[in-house]
Scaffold this motif. Sequence first.
Motif, PDB file in Angstrom:
ATOM      1  N   PHE A  23       5.200  12.533 -12.873  1.00  0.00           N
ATOM      2  CA  PHE A  23       6.081  12.547 -12.495  1.00  0.00           C
ATOM      3  C   PHE A  23       5.865  12.405 -11.210  1.00  0.00           C
ATOM      4  N   VAL A  24       5.100  12.658 -10.295  1.00  0.00           N
ATOM      5  CA  VAL A  24       5.073  13.166  -8.725  1.00  0.00           C
ATOM      6  C   VAL A  24       2.654  13.981  -8.631  1.00  0.00           C
ATOM      7  N   ALA A  25       2.764  13.432  -7.764  1.00  0.00           N
ATOM      8  CA  ALA A  25       1.468  13.701  -7.331  1.00  0.00           C
ATOM      9  C   ALA A  25       1.400  13.841  -5.632  1.00  0.00           C
ATOM     10  N   PHE A  26       0.578  15.485  -5.816  1.00  0.00           N
ATOM     11  CA  PHE A  26       0.626  15.829  -4.108  1.00  0.00           C
ATOM     12  C   PHE A  26       0.052  15.257  -2.823  1.00  0.00           C
ATOM     13  N   LEU A  27      -0.042  15.902  -1.886  1.00  0.00           N
ATOM     14  CA  LEU A  27      -1.027  14.937  -1.512  1.00  0.00           C
ATOM     15  C   LEU A  27      -1.161  16.429  -0.055  1.00  0.00           C
ATOM     16  N   ARG A  28      -2.724  16.622   0.151  1.00  0.00           N
ATOM     17  CA  ARG A  28      -2.561  17.678   0.996  1.00  0.00           C
ATOM     18  C   ARG A  28      -2.518  17.063   2.558  1.00  0.00           C
ATOM     19  N   PRO A  29      -2.086  18.476   3.160  1.00  0.00           N
ATOM     20  CA  PRO A  29      -1.221  18.320   4.773  1.00  0.00           C
ATOM     21  C   PRO A  29      -2.636  17.244   5.418  1.00  0.00           C
ATOM     22  N   GLU A  30      -3.485  17.643   5.315  1.00  0.00           N
ATOM     23  CA  GLU A  30      -4.983  16.513   5.748  1.00  0.00           C
ATOM     24  C   GLU A  30      -4.710  15.126   5.161  1.00  0.00           C
ATOM     25  N   THR A  31      -4.290  14.785   4.262  1.00  0.00           N
ATOM     26  CA  THR A  31      -4.640  13.518   3.138  1.00  0.00           C
ATOM     27  C   THR A  31      -3.136  13.204   4.476  1.00  0.00           C
ATOM     28  N   LEU A  32      -2.120  13.633   4.440  1.00  0.00           N
ATOM     29  CA  LEU A  32      -0.891  13.274   5.085  1.00  0.00           C
ATOM     30  C   LEU A  32      -1.201  12.494   6.280  1.00  0.00           C
ATOM     31  N   ASP A  33      -1.898  13.875   6.835  1.00  0.00           N
ATOM     32  CA  ASP A  33      -2.112  13.575   8.538  1.00  0.00           C
ATOM     33  C   ASP A  33      -3.017  11.975   8.462  1.00  0.00           C
ATOM     34  N   PHE A  34      -4.061  12.096   7.426  1.00  0.00           N
ATOM     35  CA  PHE A  34      -4.922  10.684   7.821  1.00  0.00           C
ATOM     36  C   PHE A  34      -4.009   9.426   6.970  1.00  0.00           C
ATOM     37  N   ILE A  35      -3.178   9.324   5.864  1.00  0.00           N
ATOM     38  CA  ILE A  35      -1.800   8.273   5.890  1.00  0.00           C
ATOM     39  C   ILE A  35      -1.106   7.728   6.833  1.00  0.00           C
ATOM     40  N   LYS A  36      -0.574   8.773   7.749  1.00  0.00           N
ATOM     41  CA  LYS A  36       0.337   8.747   9.218  1.00  0.00           C
ATOM     42  C   LYS A  36      -0.788   8.092   9.971  1.00  0.00           C
ATOM     43  N   SER A  37      -1.848   8.711  10.697  1.00  0.00           N
ATOM     44  CA  SER A  37      -1.957   8.001  11.767  1.00  0.00           C
ATOM     45  C   SER A  37      -3.315   6.614  11.205  1.00  0.00           C
ATOM     46  N   GLN A  38      -3.814   6.857  10.157  1.00  0.00           N
ATOM     47  CA  GLN A  38      -4.681   5.892   9.967  1.00  0.00           C
ATOM     48  C   GLN A  38      -4.256   4.806   8.638  1.00  0.00           C
ATOM     49  N   TYR A  39      -4.230   4.922   7.989  1.00  0.00           N
ATOM     50  CA  TYR A  39      -3.776   4.079   6.908  1.00  0.00           C
ATOM     51  C   TYR A  39      -1.911   3.348   6.639  1.00  0.00           C
ATOM     52  N   LEU A  40      -1.550   3.857   6.926  1.00  0.00           N
ATOM     53  CA  LEU A  40      -0.072   3.733   7.300  1.00  0.00           C
ATOM     54  C   LEU A  40       0.255   2.300   8.630  1.00  0.00           C
ATOM     55  N   PRO A  41      -0.142   2.251   9.681  1.00  0.00           N
ATOM     56  CA  PRO A  41      -0.277   1.380  10.691  1.00  0.00           C
ATOM     57  C   PRO A  41      -1.106  -0.143   9.883  1.00  0.00           C
ATOM     58  N   ARG A  42      -2.375   0.209   9.403  1.00  0.00           N
ATOM     59  CA  ARG A  42      -3.019  -0.382   8.979  1.00  0.00           C
ATOM     60  C   ARG A  42      -2.123  -1.164   7.567  1.00  0.00           C
TER      61      ARG A  42
END
Length: 164
Positions: A23-42
Amino acid sequence: MDDVDLEHGMLRIGKITETKRAFVAFLRPETLDFIKSQYLPRRDKFVSGITKPIEASGLFGGDEVIERLKSRFLPFDQGRLRREIKEATRQVLNRDFELYELRKFFATWMISRGGVPESIVNTLQGRAPPSEFRVLIEHYWSPRHEELRQWYLRHAPCLLCRET
């Protein structure tokens, strides 16, 4: 992206099969920071690069394809993505790599290093419990997302964390 809750660090999977209830998967705060700053813009740049030609073509059904791409966290063909991962790992490791090995590593880490109960690991990995526990799990034990997230944050391995 309907399947991502960046505020709570959660991916909504909603996959139910005969053997999996993910149903769900969790993300660590460090992973969230990476996703927001690096992954989502790309990701947004990538999606924009794909959707502009589709929009310009005016093809029938193009709007539906565009919306599906924009709503997905990973806007890629799953089969191709798996093949690319396997090919890259074959080149790096010089052997075949099964994505199952990641699930095995995660479960082993959580149970042996973190002391996490098997029921929590099974729930986090979306495993259907054995039939003798099914009644307990389906009717009596209902872990809240926050409780599962706390187990994950305290005990899951972290690739982006810096050891202190």
